[in-house]
Structures are given as structure tokens and as C-alpha cells.
Design an enzyme around this catalytic site. Structure first.
Site, mmCIF file in Angstrom:
data_model
loop_
_atom_site.group_PDB
_atom_site.id
_atom_site.type_symbol
_atom_site.label_atom_id
_atom_site.label_comp_id
_atom_site.label_asym_id
_atom_site.label_seq_id
_atom_site.Cartn_x
_atom_site.Cartn_y
_atom_site.Cartn_z
ATOM 1 N N TYR A 266 53.297 18.361 32.967
ATOM 2 C CA TYR A 266 52.722 17.853 31.720
ATOM 3 C C TYR A 266 52.180 16.442 31.882
ATOM 4 O O TYR A 266 51.311 16.025 31.115
ATOM 5 C CB TYR A 266 53.769 17.904 30.594
ATOM 6 C CG TYR A 266 54.217 19.303 30.297
ATOM 7 C CD1 TYR A 266 53.346 20.214 29.699
ATOM 8 C CD2 TYR A 266 55.491 19.733 30.632
ATOM 9 C CE1 TYR A 266 53.741 21.517 29.441
ATOM 10 C CE2 TYR A 266 55.900 21.029 30.375
ATOM 11 C CZ TYR A 266 55.015 21.915 29.784
ATOM 12 O OH TYR A 266 55.411 23.208 29.541
ATOM 13 N N ARG B 275 61.577 27.784 23.456
ATOM 14 C CA ARG B 275 60.938 28.982 24.004
ATOM 15 C C ARG B 275 60.972 30.093 22.952
ATOM 16 O O ARG B 275 61.770 30.069 22.016
ATOM 17 C CB ARG B 275 61.674 29.451 25.263
ATOM 18 C CG ARG B 275 61.704 28.430 26.390
ATOM 19 C CD ARG B 275 62.509 28.960 27.570
ATOM 20 N NE ARG B 275 62.539 28.018 28.694
ATOM 21 C CZ ARG B 275 63.511 27.123 28.890
ATOM 22 N NH1 ARG B 275 64.518 27.040 28.035
ATOM 23 N NH2 ARG B 275 63.467 26.314 29.931
ATOM 24 N N ARG C 124 54.631 25.112 22.951
ATOM 25 C CA ARG C 124 55.618 24.390 23.763
ATOM 26 C C ARG C 124 54.903 23.418 24.704
ATOM 27 O O ARG C 124 55.321 22.262 24.850
ATOM 28 C CB ARG C 124 56.453 25.403 24.536
ATOM 29 C CG ARG C 124 57.542 24.821 25.428
ATOM 30 C CD ARG C 124 58.403 25.962 25.964
ATOM 31 N NE ARG C 124 59.168 25.609 27.148
ATOM 32 C CZ ARG C 124 60.365 25.054 27.130
ATOM 33 N NH1 ARG C 124 60.944 24.748 25.968
ATOM 34 N NH2 ARG C 124 61.012 24.792 28.245
ATOM 35 N N HIS D 178 53.818 30.187 23.732
ATOM 36 C CA HIS D 178 54.250 29.184 24.716
ATOM 37 C C HIS D 178 53.317 27.977 24.747
ATOM 38 O O HIS D 178 53.717 26.884 25.177
ATOM 39 C CB HIS D 178 54.317 29.831 26.100
ATOM 40 C CG HIS D 178 55.334 29.194 27.005
ATOM 41 N ND1 HIS D 178 56.703 29.318 26.806
ATOM 42 C CD2 HIS D 178 55.191 28.408 28.106
ATOM 43 C CE1 HIS D 178 57.348 28.646 27.749
ATOM 44 N NE2 HIS D 178 56.453 28.083 28.543
ATOM 45 N N HIS E 152 64.568 21.876 30.767
ATOM 46 C CA HIS E 152 64.238 22.117 32.175
ATOM 47 C C HIS E 152 65.382 21.620 33.060
ATOM 48 O O HIS E 152 65.858 20.502 32.876
ATOM 49 C CB HIS E 152 62.966 21.369 32.573
ATOM 50 C CG HIS E 152 61.717 21.989 32.033
ATOM 51 N ND1 HIS E 152 60.514 21.299 31.934
ATOM 52 C CD2 HIS E 152 61.461 23.238 31.565
ATOM 53 C CE1 HIS E 152 59.588 22.103 31.424
ATOM 54 N NE2 HIS E 152 60.137 23.275 31.201
ATOM 55 N N LYS F 100 67.850 29.118 29.046
ATOM 56 C CA LYS F 100 68.017 29.935 30.242
ATOM 57 C C LYS F 100 69.392 29.708 30.851
ATOM 58 O O LYS F 100 69.870 28.571 30.902
ATOM 59 C CB LYS F 100 66.938 29.596 31.274
ATOM 60 C CG LYS F 100 65.541 30.039 30.853
ATOM 61 C CD LYS F 100 64.536 29.749 31.938
ATOM 62 C CE LYS F 100 63.160 30.262 31.577
ATOM 63 N NZ LYS F 100 62.157 29.999 32.625
#
Length: 285
Positions: A266, A142, A234, A231, A257, A166
């Protein structure tokens, strides 16, 4: 609570603070306290937000913060009921991510070392920008993760990088040979041996916005028609892996994730591409 117990990232804290503050500001004199707010107050706020043209994703983000806050009040501050429990939100829009073709990625990645830079720019600026773009596409990190990278996060021998994502979750991302070569060249040119990986001409850490501006600069110089952000590299990283046979769990780990359902979007992109190939190639399509 969020910072210490939940280990939320600084960005999450900032977003939640903004969401709570925004609600109070919007209510104005009608706001009489968090414990006195009714479900209809939140329905009015939802209606005003939608009328104001807010994206569904933005609305859902704001209400996620409010719901999290009220769960905290119920559990820790003995609030009797959660007024948001009966508030229905609009469903999230199911948009497929925009993905670059391999040719478009190649065009973008070659630009930093092929265009002329301003005379006042450091001689190493092209190598730095090439390293930024190569690392984006090679690792799928990210924007905020890339901006936070230090030289100490790289294992050049094993060609991988340690990333804090995150919620301060740590993961290790492999770095392709092309990206590793670009980073080596940038380090040697800019004499960056420790501290922040990507530095400005003042030799300070580049902000996420500055790195985003680098991406926009080369996007503008390319012939790529789509409206792009960093992004999208990504998205392209994940889709190209799946296109070439990578399994979903591995891609989930690489992207950082927490939920497989987030990664599954995706697969839809890959299926759409397969349909396109089928329509173009099959005689009875």
C-alpha cells in the site's frame, strides 16, 4: 494437524483440501501414492496448470498446500524426502491494488439510502446495506470477517469491533462515527439486538457471497468504471490511511497482517499517487 495444531481457518482447510484433491484428480491413473510421487510429476502439473491459464497466485496457492502437506509427511510420517523441494514456481505477479478515490467511496456509500429498493424488500434493507458498506470502509475488515460478525462483537460505547481474522487471530478495529451511526440506524430499523450482525430478509446470517452481491449491486448502480470487489474497500481503507499520514505498523495492525511486507504494497500505491500529484502540479515535472 492443520485444524488443531496450526489453528488454521475453515477457509484454509477448504483451500488445502481442494488443492490436494485437485492434484490427485489431475494425475488420474498416473497417481500411485503420495510417497511415490516424483519431482517431475509436480513439474508436469505446474506446466499443465500454466498451460491451462491459471493465475500465478492460484498456482502458488495450490503448491503452498502441497508443500505444507509434504513437510507434514517428512516430519510426522517419516517420508524420506520432499519431492517439492527442488520444484521452482513462477514468481508472484507484483500488481498494485486497485484503490478508489475518496470521491468514489463517498458516491458508493451514499447509494443504499438514495436509490429505490424493490417493494418486496424489507423496509430496513437500505439501512442494512449502508451499514455494510460503511463498516467495510471504516474498519478495513475482510469479507469473511464481516460476515462472521455478531452483535456481541461490537463495543458501541468505545466505537470498536472485535474481529477474528485468519488463523482465528483476534484483533480490535476502531469504527468511525459515520459507520457507528449507520449500524445504530440499521439495528433500530431491523430490530437486531443479538445474534448475527447482518441478516437476510429471512432474518438469518448473511453469507459472504450474499454480502459480496450487495457490494456488486451498488457498484453497478454507481458511475465507478473499475472492476471492483468488496476487497477493494479494504485496499482503499489502507491507502487512504497512509495518504493521510498513518504509520505502516498501525495500518498493519488494523488490517490484521502477520507480515509487514504484506502491508508495504500500500505504500507503493501512495507513492504512485504522490507521483501523479507531482506531475500535475510541479512546473518542471
Amino acid at each position: 494437524y492443520l485444524s488443531v495444531e496450526k489453528n488454521a481457518s475453515p477457509r484454509t482447510l477448504q483451500n488445502y483440501f481442494h488443492s490436494l484433491t485437485r492434484f490427485r484428480q489431475e494425475r488420474g491413473k498416473r497417481f500411485s501414492g503420495w510417497d511415490k510421487t516424483e519431482p517431475d510429476d509436480f513439474r508436469d502439473y505446474l506446466f499443465d496448470s500454466m498451460k491451462g491459464g491459471w493465475a500465478r497466485s492460484t498456482i502458488r496457492l495450490h503448491f503452498a498446500a502441497l508443500r505444507s502437506f509434504y513437510k507434514f509427511l517428512v516430519r510426522r510420517k517419516n517420508l524420506l524426502c520432499n519431492p517439492l523441494a527442488d520444484v521452482q514456481l513462477p514468481k508472484a505477479e507484483k500488481k498494485l491494488p486497485v484503490v478508489l478515490t475518496k470521491t468514489q467511496v463517498e458516491e458508493l456509500l451514499t447509494l443504499p439510502l438514495s436509490i429505490e429498493h424493490p417493494k418486496q424488500a424489507p423496509h430496513w434493507i437500505g439501512h442494512r446495506d449502508a451499514a455494510i458498506l460503511e463498516l467495510f470502509y471504516s474498519s478495513g475488515v475482510r469479507l469473511a470477517e464481516l460476515a462472521a460478525l455478531n452483535m456481541s462483537d461490537f463495543d458501541f460505547f468505545n466505537e470498536c469491533v472485535r474481529v477474528f481474522g485468519k488463523g482465528s487471530k483476534e484483533r480490535v478495529c476502531p469504527v468511525g462515527s459515520k459507520a457507528a451511526e449507520a449500524i445504530h440506524a440499521y439495528r433500530n430499523q431491523a430490530k437486531v439486538m443479538d445474534g448475527p450482525l447482518f441478516i437476510s430478509k429471512l432474518r438469518k446470517r448473511m453469507s459472504a457471497r450474499a454480502i459480496s452481491n450487495v457490494f456488486k449491486k451498488y457498484h453497478a448502480a454507481s458511475g465507478i468504471p473499475q472492476n471492483l470487489s468488496p476487497h477493494k474497500l479494504r485496499h482503499s481503507f489502507a491507502t487512504h490511511l497512509l495518504d493521510n499520514g498513518a504509520d505502516l505498523r498501525s495500518v498493519q495492525t488494523l488490517l490484521g497482517h502477520s507480515s509487514l511486507s504484506t502491508t508495504q504494497i500500500y505504500t507503493h500505491v501512495s507513492i504512485e499517487r504522490m507521483k501523479e500529484v507531482y506531475k500535475k502540479s510541479h512546473p518542471r515535472a
